[in-house]
Design a protein around this motif. Structure first.
Motif, mmCIF file in Angstrom:
data_model
loop_
_atom_site.group_PDB
_atom_site.id
_atom_site.type_symbol
_atom_site.label_atom_id
_atom_site.label_comp_id
_atom_site.label_asym_id
_atom_site.label_seq_id
_atom_site.Cartn_x
_atom_site.Cartn_y
_atom_site.Cartn_z
ATOM 1 N N GLN A 555 11.635 72.346 29.877
ATOM 2 C CA GLN A 555 11.580 71.213 29.411
ATOM 3 C C GLN A 555 12.425 70.628 28.330
ATOM 4 O OE1 GLN A 555 7.193 69.757 28.478
ATOM 5 N NE2 GLN A 555 6.855 71.709 29.610
ATOM 6 N N ASP A 556 12.631 71.668 27.329
ATOM 7 C CA ASP A 556 13.541 71.523 26.276
ATOM 8 C C ASP A 556 15.171 71.366 26.866
ATOM 9 O OD1 ASP A 556 14.015 71.187 23.306
ATOM 10 O OD2 ASP A 556 14.813 73.158 23.320
ATOM 11 N N VAL A 557 15.442 72.118 27.706
ATOM 12 C CA VAL A 557 16.791 72.262 28.335
ATOM 13 C C VAL A 557 16.873 70.853 29.410
ATOM 14 C CG1 VAL A 557 18.365 73.218 30.042
ATOM 15 C CG2 VAL A 557 17.000 74.705 28.321
ATOM 16 N N GLN A 558 15.931 70.620 29.991
ATOM 17 C CA GLN A 558 16.068 69.285 30.692
ATOM 18 C C GLN A 558 16.093 67.976 29.775
ATOM 19 O OE1 GLN A 558 12.229 69.995 32.859
ATOM 20 N NE2 GLN A 558 13.447 70.648 34.603
ATOM 21 N N LEU A 559 15.487 68.094 28.740
ATOM 22 C CA LEU A 559 15.753 67.015 27.686
ATOM 23 C C LEU A 559 17.074 66.804 27.243
ATOM 24 C CD1 LEU A 559 12.859 66.444 25.435
ATOM 25 C CD2 LEU A 559 13.557 64.834 27.193
ATOM 26 N N ASP A 560 17.571 67.939 26.851
ATOM 27 C CA ASP A 560 18.985 67.983 26.270
ATOM 28 C C ASP A 560 20.116 67.675 27.495
ATOM 29 O OD1 ASP A 560 18.456 68.704 23.711
ATOM 30 O OD2 ASP A 560 18.982 70.768 24.099
ATOM 31 N N GLN A 561 19.701 67.884 28.661
ATOM 32 C CA GLN A 561 20.795 67.438 29.694
ATOM 33 C C GLN A 561 20.372 66.203 30.148
ATOM 34 O OE1 GLN A 561 23.126 69.851 31.161
ATOM 35 N NE2 GLN A 561 22.539 70.611 29.288
ATOM 36 N N LEU A 562 19.531 65.546 29.514
ATOM 37 C CA LEU A 562 19.206 63.976 29.836
ATOM 38 C C LEU A 562 18.572 64.049 31.191
ATOM 39 C CD1 LEU A 562 22.152 62.017 28.444
ATOM 40 C CD2 LEU A 562 19.961 62.358 27.450
ATOM 41 N N GLN A 563 17.916 64.771 31.737
ATOM 42 C CA GLN A 563 17.044 64.937 33.059
ATOM 43 C C GLN A 563 15.686 64.483 32.482
ATOM 44 O OE1 GLN A 563 17.628 68.487 35.008
ATOM 45 N NE2 GLN A 563 19.775 68.583 34.880
ATOM 46 N N ASP A 778 19.054 58.326 34.851
ATOM 47 C CA ASP A 778 17.809 58.713 34.382
ATOM 48 C C ASP A 778 17.454 58.532 32.868
ATOM 49 O OD1 ASP A 778 15.496 60.048 35.016
ATOM 50 O OD2 ASP A 778 16.292 62.134 34.228
ATOM 51 N N ASP A 779 18.625 57.948 32.071
ATOM 52 C CA ASP A 779 18.257 57.687 30.719
ATOM 53 C C ASP A 779 18.344 56.361 30.233
ATOM 54 O OD1 ASP A 779 18.323 58.993 27.964
ATOM 55 O OD2 ASP A 779 20.046 57.735 27.727
ATOM 56 N N PHE A 780 17.425 55.803 29.442
ATOM 57 C CA PHE A 780 17.507 54.351 29.142
ATOM 58 C C PHE A 780 18.715 53.893 28.262
ATOM 59 C CE2 PHE A 780 15.959 51.159 26.086
ATOM 60 C CZ PHE A 780 15.675 50.157 27.218
ATOM 61 N N ASP A 781 18.837 54.805 27.145
ATOM 62 C CA ASP A 781 19.840 54.255 26.259
ATOM 63 C C ASP A 781 21.296 54.185 27.047
ATOM 64 O OD1 ASP A 781 18.177 54.061 24.317
ATOM 65 O OD2 ASP A 781 18.029 56.142 23.719
ATOM 66 N N ALA A 805 18.781 48.503 36.586
ATOM 67 C CA ALA A 805 18.659 49.625 36.211
ATOM 68 C C ALA A 805 17.957 49.818 34.868
ATOM 69 C CB ALA A 805 19.955 50.383 36.116
ATOM 70 N N VAL A 806 18.047 49.261 33.995
ATOM 71 C CA VAL A 806 17.659 49.278 32.596
ATOM 72 C C VAL A 806 15.896 48.836 32.687
ATOM 73 C CG1 VAL A 806 17.215 48.177 30.437
ATOM 74 C CG2 VAL A 806 19.397 48.666 31.238
ATOM 75 N N ARG A 807 15.627 47.778 33.544
ATOM 76 C CA ARG A 807 14.281 47.342 33.933
ATOM 77 C C ARG A 807 13.435 48.904 34.394
ATOM 78 N NH1 ARG A 807 15.583 41.271 35.578
ATOM 79 N NH2 ARG A 807 15.014 40.402 33.440
#
Length: 834
Positions: A555-563, A778-781, A805-807
């Motif tokens: 999970q930590d790696v997936q977060l860093d990869q913006l997945q 996959d990333d809101f920001d 996409a943002v919504r």
């Protein structure tokens, strides 16, 4: 080199022809392996020191332990030897090796030709090794099928050179006890794995140090003992697992390679719906040759124990015993089985008086019930609670309950006791257990010293499994301390040793540590498949605790990869398998990780619930682990996402404004300072304090550098120093590119591009925004940044697409109202302009 022909068993080694034959068939080998065999055989009357063997084979002294380790392994394999049998090459722990097989010397027909060969030519021939490729210093390579590090070749624990280890202990490598951003969870995940290691060590407790008189046909046999069949009733329920572990221990003391009870239970649990399938998996996946089953029954005052061992369809062995004492009956039946297998009966353990209750404790730990284990321990009379094994078991139970300070105090006192100093194997396990607890508290340097202590124990090479665990722990502590070269070296050793011991569950733990190492040094492309592969191995063994650790790391790696949504799916899976688990450490780590993921996915109410769950836990640990700082940063981000700026300012006030103390997580500090500055922005009237630039060059500082420079850019922008701000943003982006983590790069780009849009430098902004396009799905920001640019450019088609996409990604986050209004077209505007 003596010109002679040496015969041993079926083999014939000719030093002039430089060949080894088995019968009439020649055996191909690298020149260094031949030189190793020849030197050991020529000096078979004595033990050969490691340094002498290195000089004889390599003609230099800068040879790593791993290279010698691999050489001995190859030599053993070629002559049909192994670490289990050691019929030809015996390891002399802490010194070197000795040739021990009966050997005769024959005249060599080519002796004259050999004598005529000039000495330099003979040496040159001995040194050529064109058949041997270069081997990584750690002795591992990436398996092409699943990305998991695999040993270049299996080896024996006892072949690990001990002299070099002692030298390292005498002059320990200085360590930097801090973590990188990707390494923020490494210490926690490491200790989750090491807690399991410590448990496995205790469930695989002391082996008899007396070598077997004769190896016999089953010398390399791998054994698994299944849970015993017992009658009903609370009085005997413990025997199912406790008796299983006692039988396994007796077989192990007789020099048999027995799968740890924890690993056996894992295989059986995974196949509980199919008993025949579980048996097949024990043989296939765990490499088991002998499967032992047992039945325990009571006949009035006597206990009857019957054991049956199935040798893969080739032959069966039987044993039975009757005794008024249940533990006595189990031991006697086990010893009969040992005799039937052609082994010597081991010495009776010293803790016989309290044996039954200790087995009850071990049964409770196998059942993952540390509270019951502690209650059983406390029921043992004080007079029988003072032996080393009981004290060690008590400390391990306290660790399982999260009482690390209590456990460390007891372990430290145990190390100072005279009986412990005389018992090498007990001393190794005490050091390993204390080191595991110290890793939990982020004290990597002290943990490293403990694992050094385990490796320095006299005769450590005799305890193969414990030796592998000590290397594994030392490698893990080096990962946390950012000493990646040392970590790779020790993890390579650990994996080879544990593979040779036959414990495939421990090998999977070594693979998990490799994934943690890759995460720590920013190699996400290697870390992700290794986490996944380790998780598959743990799942196959139904080893839930290390499986959770592997999934948290993933999970930590997936977060860093913006997945982000992949991380949420992994989190859901982890939460499902963690249900019902009572490990407070694992639950805290899992909940904090889930809070981060939920925030990234816009599930804000769930973030509140997760943080509340964390705060109901052990508050004393928060300060020790720096989780309090992580939680405060999460609260700041959550308040900003919900538009609660006053709450964000209140939470941000205590965040750091300067460098944290040496040994702290440099990147965590840099991120925390950045969020403080964003909430409490500097003004010309109150410029505040600029964060000091880091002068360190370690991995933690390098990974934190983009955030430090980003804070500098945003500070300069807030104060109106626009040229300084642009320079700092450019430097921050260069540093982020060098780091290579998508989340770091996105954070810098979002900040700089947002400022460029505000200054109407839309062409420059567009060049940056285009770089986050791959992550915007996959990333809101990232999606929100694309929406800002499309709105500023006045492009209605791109704006509508970006808004949709943002919504989709917003969740409970608010979209700025002005961005939901149709943009005003900009006549004549060109993206390339300013």
């Amino acid at each position: 080199m003596v010109n002679a022909v040496f015969r041993f068993g079926e083999f014939r080694l000719d030093t002039v022809k430089r060949e080894l034959r088995r019968g009439d068939a020649p055996i191909d080998m690298p020149a260094r392996v031949f030189a190793c065999l020849a030197h050991l055989i020529e000096h078979r009357e004595r033990a050969v020191p490691q340094s002498e063997l290195i000089a004889a084979v390599w003609r230099r002294d800068n040879v790593s332990d791993t290279q010698l380790f691999q050489l001995i392994l190859r030599a053993r394999r070629l002559v049909g030897d192994s670490a289990d049998r050691q019929e030809a090459i015996r390891t002399i722990a802490g010194f070197g090796y000795r040739w021990v097989v009966a050997t005769t010397v024959e005249a060599n027909d080519a002796s004259e030709a050999g004598a005529a060969m000039p000495a330099p030519m003979q040496e040159s021939a001995a040194m050529r090794d064109v058949a041997t490729p270069a081997v990584h210093a750690a002795g591992v390579h990436a398996d092409a099928t699943n990305g998991v590090p695999a040993p270049a070749m299996a080896s024996s624990a006892s072949a690990i050179p001990r002299a070099s280890t002692g030298a390292r202990n005498a002059q320990p490598v200085p360590l930097r006890a801090r973590r990188t951003p990707r390494n923020a969870l490494a210490g926690v995940l490491t200790v989750l794995a090491l807690v399991a290691i410590a448990a496995a060590l205790f469930l695989r407790h002391r082996a008899d140090t007396t070598p077997s008189v004769s190896a016999g046909p089953d010398a390399a046999l791998h054994v698994a003992v299944r849970p015993l069949d017992v009658g009903s009733g609370p009085d005997v329920a413990w025997v199912r697992l406790g008796g299983m572990d006692l039988v396994a221990d007796r077989l192990r003391r007789a020099q048999l390679a027995v799968l740890p009870s924890e690993a056996t239970l894992g295989v059986l649990t995974a196949g509980k719906a199919d008993a025949d399938g579980a048996t097949a998996r024990l043989r296939r996946d765990a490499g088991i040759g002998l499967i032992v089953d047992g039945r325990v029954a009571r006949d009035h005052a006597a206990w009857n124990v019957a054991l049956h061992g199935a040798l893969d369809g080739t032959r069966d062995v039987q044993a039975s015993a009757t005794d008024n004492d249940l533990v006595g009956a189990l031991r006697r039946a086990s010893d009969q089985l040992i005799v039937a297998l052609g082994r010597d009966v081991p010495v009776e353990p010293a803790d016989a008086a309290s044996a039954e209750r200790l087995q009850r404790v071990r049964a409770a730990l196998l059942a993952d019930d540390p509270a019951s284990a502690k209650a059983t321990l406390e029921s043992i009379p004080d007079a029988r609670r003072d032996d080393g094994e009981t004290h060690l078991l008590h400390a391990q139970v306290e660790q399982r309950l999260g009482h690390y300070d209590v456990a460390e105090q007891e372990l430290t006192q145990l190390l100072e006791r005279k009986p412990t100093s005389d018992d090498a194997y007990l001393r190794m396990r005490v050091f390993i257990t204390r080191g595991s607890g110290r890793i939990r508290l982020g004290r990597a340097q002290e943990a490293r010293a403990d694992f050094d202590g385990a490796l320095a124990a006299q005769g450590a090479g005799n305890y193969e499994h414990a030796l592998g665990e000590a290397y594994l722990g030392r490698g893990a502590s080096s990962t946390i301390a950012n000493d990646y070269a040392a970590a790779a070296d020790d993890l390579g050793r650990a994996r080879v040793v544990l593979a040779q011991s036959g414990d495939r569950l421990a090998v999977a733990r070594a693979d998990l540590e490799w994934a943690l190492l890759d995460s720590a040094r920013g190699a996400a492309t290697q870390a992700m498949p290794r986490y996944e592969a380790a998780a598959r191995q743990f799942e196959a063994f139904a080893a839930m605790r290390p499986l959770k650790s592997a999934l948290i790391g993933l999970q930590d790696v997936q977060l860093d990869q913006l997945q982000n949504h992949a991380a949420l799916a992994t989190s859901d899976r982890t939460t499902a398998i963690a249900a019902g688990g009572g490990d407070p450490l694992l639950l805290r780590v899992l909940t904090l990780m889930r809070a981060r993921i939920l925030l990234a996915c816009g599930q804000l109410r769930a973030v509140h619930d997760a943080l509340a769950q964390v705060e109901r836990g052990d508050q004393g640990y928060l300060q020790l682990s720096r989780d309090d700082l992580r939680i405060r940063v999460l609260r700041v981000e959550l308040a900003l996402a919900e538009g609660r700026r006053d709450d964000a300012a209140r939470e941000a006030g205590p965040l750091p404004v300067a460098l944290m103390a040496e040994g702290a997580d440099d990147t965590l500090q840099a991120k925390a300072n950045l969020w403080r500055q964003r909430v409490l922005a500097p003004t010309t009237a109150e410029p505040g304090t600029a964060i000091a630039p880091s002068t360190r060059s370690d991995a933690g500082s390098r990974a934190g550098a983009p955030y430090r420079r980003l804070a500098e850019a945003e500070r300069a922008f807030a104060l109106g120093h626009l040229d300084d701000a642009d320079r700092a943003w450019r430097q921050a982006l260069d540093l982020a590119d060098a780091d290579g983590t998508p989340r770091t790069m996105a954070m810098v780009i979002e900040s700089w591009a947002g400022a460029l849009i505000a200054r109407d430098r839309l062409g420059d902004a567009a060049a940056l925004v285009g770089r986050v396009g791959a992550w915007a799905a996959d990333d809101f920001d990232c999606a929100l940044l694309q929406l800002r640019l499309a709105h500023a450019l006045g492009e209605p088609v791109a704006w509508r697409s970006a808004l949709a996409a943002v919504r989709d990604l917003a969740g409970e986050r608010a979209i700025p109202a002005e961005l939901t209004l149709a943009p005003v077209a900009r006549e004549g505007h060109r993206v390339g302009g300013h």
